[in-house]
Write a protein that holds these residues in place. Structure first.
Motif, PDB file in Angstrom:
ATOM      1  N   VAL A 118       0.787  -1.172  -0.124  1.00  0.00           N
ATOM      2  CA  VAL A 118      -0.033   0.007   0.008  1.00  0.00           C
ATOM      3  C   VAL A 118       1.021   1.294   0.174  1.00  0.00           C
ATOM      4  N   ARG A 119       2.030   1.211   0.948  1.00  0.00           N
ATOM      5  CA  ARG A 119       2.742   2.291   0.994  1.00  0.00           C
ATOM      6  C   ARG A 119       3.770   2.575  -0.423  1.00  0.00           C
ATOM      7  N   GLU A 120       3.974   1.345  -1.074  1.00  0.00           N
ATOM      8  CA  GLU A 120       4.731   1.727  -2.249  1.00  0.00           C
ATOM      9  C   GLU A 120       4.007   2.128  -3.330  1.00  0.00           C
ATOM     10  N   THR A 121       2.665   1.814  -3.443  1.00  0.00           N
ATOM     11  CA  THR A 121       1.778   2.263  -4.575  1.00  0.00           C
ATOM     12  C   THR A 121       0.791   3.374  -4.158  1.00  0.00           C
ATOM     13  N   THR A 122       0.825   3.649  -3.157  1.00  0.00           N
ATOM     14  CA  THR A 122      -0.127   4.800  -2.879  1.00  0.00           C
ATOM     15  C   THR A 122      -1.667   4.966  -3.356  1.00  0.00           C
ATOM     16  N   PRO A 123      -2.364   3.912  -3.461  1.00  0.00           N
ATOM     17  CA  PRO A 123      -3.792   3.932  -4.009  1.00  0.00           C
ATOM     18  C   PRO A 123      -4.648   4.933  -3.743  1.00  0.00           C
ATOM     19  N   LEU A 124      -5.221   5.491  -4.699  1.00  0.00           N
ATOM     20  CA  LEU A 124      -6.197   6.401  -4.457  1.00  0.00           C
ATOM     21  C   LEU A 124      -7.522   5.716  -4.297  1.00  0.00           C
ATOM     22  N   ALA A 129     -15.872  12.843  -3.188  1.00  0.00           N
ATOM     23  CA  ALA A 129     -16.526  13.361  -3.922  1.00  0.00           C
ATOM     24  C   ALA A 129     -17.752  12.891  -4.167  1.00  0.00           C
ATOM     25  N   LYS A 130     -18.887  13.759  -3.637  1.00  0.00           N
ATOM     26  CA  LYS A 130     -20.293  13.078  -3.322  1.00  0.00           C
ATOM     27  C   LYS A 130     -21.262  13.461  -4.361  1.00  0.00           C
ATOM     28  N   ALA A 131     -20.766  14.660  -5.280  1.00  0.00           N
ATOM     29  CA  ALA A 131     -21.751  14.987  -6.184  1.00  0.00           C
ATOM     30  C   ALA A 131     -22.296  14.068  -7.281  1.00  0.00           C
ATOM     31  N   GLU A 132     -23.319  14.296  -7.534  1.00  0.00           N
ATOM     32  CA  GLU A 132     -23.846  13.130  -8.742  1.00  0.00           C
ATOM     33  C   GLU A 132     -23.214  13.282  -9.964  1.00  0.00           C
ATOM     34  N   GLU A 133     -22.642  14.435 -10.547  1.00  0.00           N
ATOM     35  CA  GLU A 133     -22.275  14.873 -11.655  1.00  0.00           C
ATOM     36  C   GLU A 133     -20.745  14.253 -11.615  1.00  0.00           C
ATOM     37  N   GLU A 134     -19.955  13.898 -10.416  1.00  0.00           N
ATOM     38  CA  GLU A 134     -18.653  13.412 -10.646  1.00  0.00           C
ATOM     39  C   GLU A 134     -18.358  12.161 -10.084  1.00  0.00           C
ATOM     40  N   ALA A 135     -19.277  11.860  -9.285  1.00  0.00           N
ATOM     41  CA  ALA A 135     -19.085  10.427  -8.497  1.00  0.00           C
ATOM     42  C   ALA A 135     -18.504   9.524  -9.312  1.00  0.00           C
ATOM     43  N   ALA A 136     -19.191   9.129 -10.335  1.00  0.00           N
ATOM     44  CA  ALA A 136     -18.704   8.020 -11.246  1.00  0.00           C
ATOM     45  C   ALA A 136     -17.492   8.273 -11.977  1.00  0.00           C
ATOM     46  N   ASP A 137     -17.089   9.669 -12.161  1.00  0.00           N
ATOM     47  CA  ASP A 137     -15.973  10.021 -12.865  1.00  0.00           C
ATOM     48  C   ASP A 137     -14.785   9.709 -11.942  1.00  0.00           C
ATOM     49  N   MET A 138     -14.913  10.113 -10.655  1.00  0.00           N
ATOM     50  CA  MET A 138     -14.162  10.035  -9.728  1.00  0.00           C
ATOM     51  C   MET A 138     -13.946   8.651  -9.300  1.00  0.00           C
ATOM     52  N   ALA A 139     -14.814   7.898  -9.275  1.00  0.00           N
ATOM     53  CA  ALA A 139     -14.504   6.369  -8.981  1.00  0.00           C
ATOM     54  C   ALA A 139     -13.834   5.708 -10.274  1.00  0.00           C
ATOM     55  N   ALA A 140     -14.134   6.257 -11.365  1.00  0.00           N
ATOM     56  CA  ALA A 140     -13.428   5.640 -12.506  1.00  0.00           C
ATOM     57  C   ALA A 140     -11.866   5.913 -12.609  1.00  0.00           C
ATOM     58  N   ASN A 141     -11.524   6.946 -11.885  1.00  0.00           N
ATOM     59  CA  ASN A 141     -10.093   7.433 -11.766  1.00  0.00           C
ATOM     60  C   ASN A 141      -9.155   6.727 -10.395  1.00  0.00           C
ATOM     61  N   ALA A 142      -9.944   6.072  -9.537  1.00  0.00           N
ATOM     62  CA  ALA A 142      -9.607   5.644  -8.368  1.00  0.00           C
ATOM     63  C   ALA A 142      -9.205   4.121  -8.448  1.00  0.00           C
ATOM     64  N   ASP A 143      -8.388   3.743  -7.476  1.00  0.00           N
ATOM     65  CA  ASP A 143      -8.038   2.479  -7.151  1.00  0.00           C
ATOM     66  C   ASP A 143      -9.054   1.631  -6.156  1.00  0.00           C
ATOM     67  N   GLY A 144      -9.754   2.549  -5.544  1.00  0.00           N
ATOM     68  CA  GLY A 144     -10.786   1.542  -4.473  1.00  0.00           C
ATOM     69  C   GLY A 144     -11.700   2.406  -4.415  1.00  0.00           C
TER      70      GLY A 144
END
Length: 256
Positions: free
Chosen positions: A9-15, A42-57
């Motif tokens: 986890v510390r090596e990869t610093t997942p978002l 990020a809770k806004a409906e307008e960006e919640a899916a986009d943020m999840a798609a850019n995250a690692d978990g």
């Protein structure tokens, strides 16, 4: 404890994308940063899916849920499923009100979790096992192994039942964890931050059973270490030491 999971986890610093409750956002962010991962909220409906798609978990925590946030959680969860990244669902207080129960059923009908994490009362409610609760707290007593097994089977995920002894079930196999300290029950958001740490560990290159056990074991050891410090007199002085301990090398926290 599987130290390699913590170190990875510390090596990869997942978002880790949090859709979590207002009470714990700062604590969860600071605790996860100390642990070695990166939080975003990020809770806004307008960006919640986009943020999840850019995250690692993705962590979905319904502690202070509103109707608008429910839509955001479903969107983020679907995006995470489509990307194939881990999702932890924390059904905080699901038994407390019909709104919470309906909301969690909606999330679980649309989103496939990697891990369902909660106290015994919360997870018992999801599989219709009678259990006494008070608000968001579990105050009953019973067979936590049975709850974990039924949750894992019904929702086709790993179940983590938190308590004095944590019970984990993956594919019918039960694990127990006894690390921890009573001060965790005296600070706001201890369970919520555990969800953050769990999600981070699920991003590593290992199986879910080992990832979840490593997360809860390390978390409890950090609490034990913090509580032993000479200037800790109660939950208030425990808290900063606990945040510190989450950043330590796992070897430093092992029981002697």
């Amino acid at each position: 404890m599987n130290k390699t999971i913590i170190l990875e986890v510390r090596e990869t610093t997942p978002l880790i994308h949090h859709l979590t409750n207002q009470v714990v956002m700062n604590f969860s962010a600071n605790g996860l940063l100390s642990f070695g991962a990166a939080p975003v909220m990020a809770k806004a409906e307008e960006e919640a899916a986009d943020m999840a798609a850019n995250a690692d978990g993705v962590l979905l925590n319904i502690g202070t849920l509103t109707a608008n946030e429910l839509d955001s959680m479903v969107r983020a969860g679907k995006a995470a499923n489509e990307k194939g990244i881990p999702i932890v669902i924390d059904p905080v207080g699901v038994a407390a009100t019909p709104f919470r129960t309906t909301a969690v059923k909606k999330i679980l009908s649309d989103v496939q979790p990697t891990v369902l994490k909660g106290n015994a009362g919360e997870l018992a409610h999801l599989v219709e096992i009678p259990w006494e609760t008070k608000g968001v707290e579990s105050i009953g007593d019973g067979n936590a192994d049975e709850i974990a097994s039924k949750v894992a089977e019904m929702y086709q995920c790993t179940a983590v039942v938190t308590g004095q002894t944590d019970v984990l079930c993956t594919s019918g196999e039960i694990e127990h964890n006894t690390t921890g300290h009573p001060f965790l029950g005296k600070i706001t958001g201890a369970g919520c931050l555990l969800g953050s740490v769990l999600t981070a560990c699920l991003t590593t290159n290992n199986n879910v059973q080992k990832q979840t056990l490593a997360a809860v074991n390390f978390y409890g050891l950090a609490a034990e270490y913090a509580a032993k410090q000479t200037d800790v007199n109660g939950p208030g002085t425990f808290l900063p030491h606990f945040i510190d301990a989450l950043s330590f090398d796992p070897s430093k926290l092992e029981r002697k």
